[in-house]
Design a protein around this motif. Structure first.
Motif, PDB file in Angstrom:
ATOM      1  N   GLN A  72       0.848  -1.188   0.000  1.00  0.00           N
ATOM      2  CA  GLN A  72       0.000   0.000   0.000  1.00  0.00           C
ATOM      3  C   GLN A  72       0.889   1.244   0.000  1.00  0.00           C
ATOM      4  O   GLN A  72       1.829   1.344   0.788  1.00  0.00           O
ATOM      5  CB  GLN A  72      -0.882  -0.022   1.247  1.00  0.00           C
ATOM      6  CG  GLN A  72      -1.925   1.046   1.274  1.00  0.00           C
ATOM      7  CD  GLN A  72      -2.861   0.852   2.461  1.00  0.00           C
ATOM      8  OE1 GLN A  72      -2.468   0.337   3.501  1.00  0.00           O
ATOM      9  NE2 GLN A  72      -4.102   1.269   2.295  1.00  0.00           N
ATOM     10  N   TYR A  73       0.593   2.169  -0.900  1.00  0.00           N
ATOM     11  CA  TYR A  73       1.379   3.397  -0.962  1.00  0.00           C
ATOM     12  C   TYR A  73       1.065   4.300   0.233  1.00  0.00           C
ATOM     13  O   TYR A  73       1.952   4.742   0.925  1.00  0.00           O
ATOM     14  CB  TYR A  73       1.139   4.128  -2.288  1.00  0.00           C
ATOM     15  CG  TYR A  73       1.836   5.461  -2.337  1.00  0.00           C
ATOM     16  CD1 TYR A  73       3.223   5.532  -2.340  1.00  0.00           C
ATOM     17  CD2 TYR A  73       1.112   6.640  -2.350  1.00  0.00           C
ATOM     18  CE1 TYR A  73       3.869   6.748  -2.345  1.00  0.00           C
ATOM     19  CE2 TYR A  73       1.756   7.866  -2.363  1.00  0.00           C
ATOM     20  CZ  TYR A  73       3.128   7.912  -2.359  1.00  0.00           C
ATOM     21  OH  TYR A  73       3.767   9.113  -2.344  1.00  0.00           O
ATOM     22  N   LYS A  74      -0.163   4.585   0.472  1.00  0.00           N
ATOM     23  CA  LYS A  74      -0.627   5.368   1.627  1.00  0.00           C
ATOM     24  C   LYS A  74      -1.928   4.738   2.095  1.00  0.00           C
ATOM     25  O   LYS A  74      -2.628   4.097   1.334  1.00  0.00           O
ATOM     26  CB  LYS A  74      -0.879   6.841   1.262  1.00  0.00           C
ATOM     27  CG  LYS A  74       0.331   7.586   0.762  1.00  0.00           C
ATOM     28  CD  LYS A  74       1.086   8.193   1.896  1.00  0.00           C
ATOM     29  CE  LYS A  74       2.214   9.062   1.353  1.00  0.00           C
ATOM     30  NZ  LYS A  74       3.038   9.601   2.380  1.00  0.00           N
ATOM     31  N   LYS A  76      -4.764   6.075   2.909  1.00  0.00           N
ATOM     32  CA  LYS A  76      -5.994   6.845   2.650  1.00  0.00           C
ATOM     33  C   LYS A  76      -6.624   6.337   1.356  1.00  0.00           C
ATOM     34  O   LYS A  76      -5.935   5.998   0.405  1.00  0.00           O
ATOM     35  CB  LYS A  76      -5.662   8.325   2.561  1.00  0.00           C
ATOM     36  CG  LYS A  76      -5.110   8.864   3.878  1.00  0.00           C
ATOM     37  CD  LYS A  76      -4.669  10.304   3.737  1.00  0.00           C
ATOM     38  CE  LYS A  76      -4.137  10.818   5.046  1.00  0.00           C
ATOM     39  NZ  LYS A  76      -2.729  10.548   5.260  1.00  0.00           N
ATOM     40  N   TYR A  79      -5.697   6.934  -2.417  1.00  0.00           N
ATOM     41  CA  TYR A  79      -4.486   6.315  -2.958  1.00  0.00           C
ATOM     42  C   TYR A  79      -4.690   4.857  -3.361  1.00  0.00           C
ATOM     43  O   TYR A  79      -3.730   4.172  -3.704  1.00  0.00           O
ATOM     44  CB  TYR A  79      -3.355   6.358  -1.924  1.00  0.00           C
ATOM     45  CG  TYR A  79      -2.852   7.738  -1.592  1.00  0.00           C
ATOM     46  CD1 TYR A  79      -2.108   8.468  -2.505  1.00  0.00           C
ATOM     47  CD2 TYR A  79      -3.086   8.292  -0.339  1.00  0.00           C
ATOM     48  CE1 TYR A  79      -1.624   9.724  -2.195  1.00  0.00           C
ATOM     49  CE2 TYR A  79      -2.596   9.551  -0.012  1.00  0.00           C
ATOM     50  CZ  TYR A  79      -1.869  10.257  -0.943  1.00  0.00           C
ATOM     51  OH  TYR A  79      -1.385  11.490  -0.627  1.00  0.00           O
ATOM     52  N   ASP A  80      -5.907   4.350  -3.317  1.00  0.00           N
ATOM     53  CA  ASP A  80      -6.152   2.924  -3.521  1.00  0.00           C
ATOM     54  C   ASP A  80      -5.671   2.374  -4.866  1.00  0.00           C
ATOM     55  O   ASP A  80      -5.508   1.164  -5.004  1.00  0.00           O
ATOM     56  CB  ASP A  80      -7.645   2.601  -3.357  1.00  0.00           C
ATOM     57  CG  ASP A  80      -8.070   2.528  -1.903  1.00  0.00           C
ATOM     58  OD1 ASP A  80      -7.191   2.590  -1.009  1.00  0.00           O
ATOM     59  OD2 ASP A  80      -9.289   2.419  -1.656  1.00  0.00           O
ATOM     60  N   SER A  82      -2.839   3.303  -6.324  1.00  0.00           N
ATOM     61  CA  SER A  82      -1.388   3.474  -6.360  1.00  0.00           C
ATOM     62  C   SER A  82      -0.765   2.419  -5.459  1.00  0.00           C
ATOM     63  O   SER A  82      -1.284   2.139  -4.380  1.00  0.00           O
ATOM     64  CB  SER A  82      -0.996   4.862  -5.851  1.00  0.00           C
ATOM     65  OG  SER A  82      -1.591   5.865  -6.643  1.00  0.00           O
ATOM     66  N   GLU A  84       3.152   0.651  -3.997  1.00  0.00           N
ATOM     67  CA  GLU A  84       4.601   0.797  -3.896  1.00  0.00           C
ATOM     68  C   GLU A  84       5.238  -0.530  -4.257  1.00  0.00           C
ATOM     69  O   GLU A  84       4.843  -1.580  -3.748  1.00  0.00           O
ATOM     70  CB  GLU A  84       5.016   1.232  -2.493  1.00  0.00           C
ATOM     71  CG  GLU A  84       6.495   1.519  -2.419  1.00  0.00           C
ATOM     72  CD  GLU A  84       6.899   2.364  -1.233  1.00  0.00           C
ATOM     73  OE1 GLU A  84       8.106   2.617  -1.112  1.00  0.00           O
ATOM     74  OE2 GLU A  84       6.029   2.765  -0.440  1.00  0.00           O
ATOM     75  N   GLN A 161       8.226   6.854 -10.350  1.00  0.00           N
ATOM     76  CA  GLN A 161       6.842   6.498 -10.615  1.00  0.00           C
ATOM     77  C   GLN A 161       6.681   6.046 -12.064  1.00  0.00           C
ATOM     78  O   GLN A 161       7.308   6.575 -12.986  1.00  0.00           O
ATOM     79  CB  GLN A 161       5.936   7.703 -10.377  1.00  0.00           C
ATOM     80  CG  GLN A 161       4.492   7.474 -10.702  1.00  0.00           C
ATOM     81  CD  GLN A 161       3.657   8.730 -10.567  1.00  0.00           C
ATOM     82  OE1 GLN A 161       4.179   9.838 -10.500  1.00  0.00           O
ATOM     83  NE2 GLN A 161       2.357   8.560 -10.542  1.00  0.00           N
TER      84      GLN A 161
END
Length: 164
Positions: A72-74, A76, A79-80, A82, A84, A161
């Motif tokens: 999970q990137y973040k 929140k 960001y679903d 995106s 990492e 990215q």
């Protein structure tokens, strides 16, 4: 040319995955951990309860050569889409093309899971990782100066990215 397979990480893989990761903790600035991870800590970092985030060991002839994962990137909701991306290889096989194969594999998994973009966070001293991601179409989109401190020096990180 070697043939690599990718298998989802299981509990049985954790000891070897931990050994690979802890090498980088103790010997390099590639990881920003300063203390080796326990088995429970590595488990929490590579086995995600959310099925969209996948972790795979990289094998050649049934021997683990490294691992690759999407996390999970973040945390929140915006960001679903995106993720990492992270790749760790056994130190004796770095530079032999496995990273590129692993990256292409995990990008396909990310597409299947509905991700729009992948982000890699790299210590700027790690020229191999920077080159790997740039070679595969990742663009540096951020630079954070002196955010890490390890081995008595300040370290920069960059974010790379790729829109899938």
């Amino acid at each position: 040319m070697p043939c690599y397979s990718f298998e989802e990480i299981t509990e049985q893989d954790l000891t070897e995955v931990r050994e690979i990761y802890n090498y980088y903790v103790s010997n390099t600035t590639i990881s920003f951990h300063t203390e080796e991870l326990t088995l429970e800590e590595i488990k929490a970092s590579v086995i995600n309860k959310n099925p969209r985030f996948k972790s795979f060991v990289i094998k050649e002839e049934n021997e683990i050569k490294g691992y690759v994962l999407i996390t999970q990137y973040k945390s929140k909701q915006a960001y679903d889409f995106s993720g990492e991306v992270t790749i760790y290889l056994k130190p004796d096989i770095v530079g032999k093309g496995i990273g590129g194969t692993a990256l292409q594999f995990i990008e396909n998994v990310a597409r299947e899971q509905g991700f729009y973009t992948l982000i890699a966070t790299v210590c700027m001293e790690n020229t191999r990782s920077k080159s790997l991601f740039e070679k595969h179409g990742y663009e540096q989109c951020a630079m954070f100066k002196g955010v890490g401190y390890k081995f008595d020096r300040r370290l920069d990180i960059g974010s790379f990215q790729k829109v899938l």
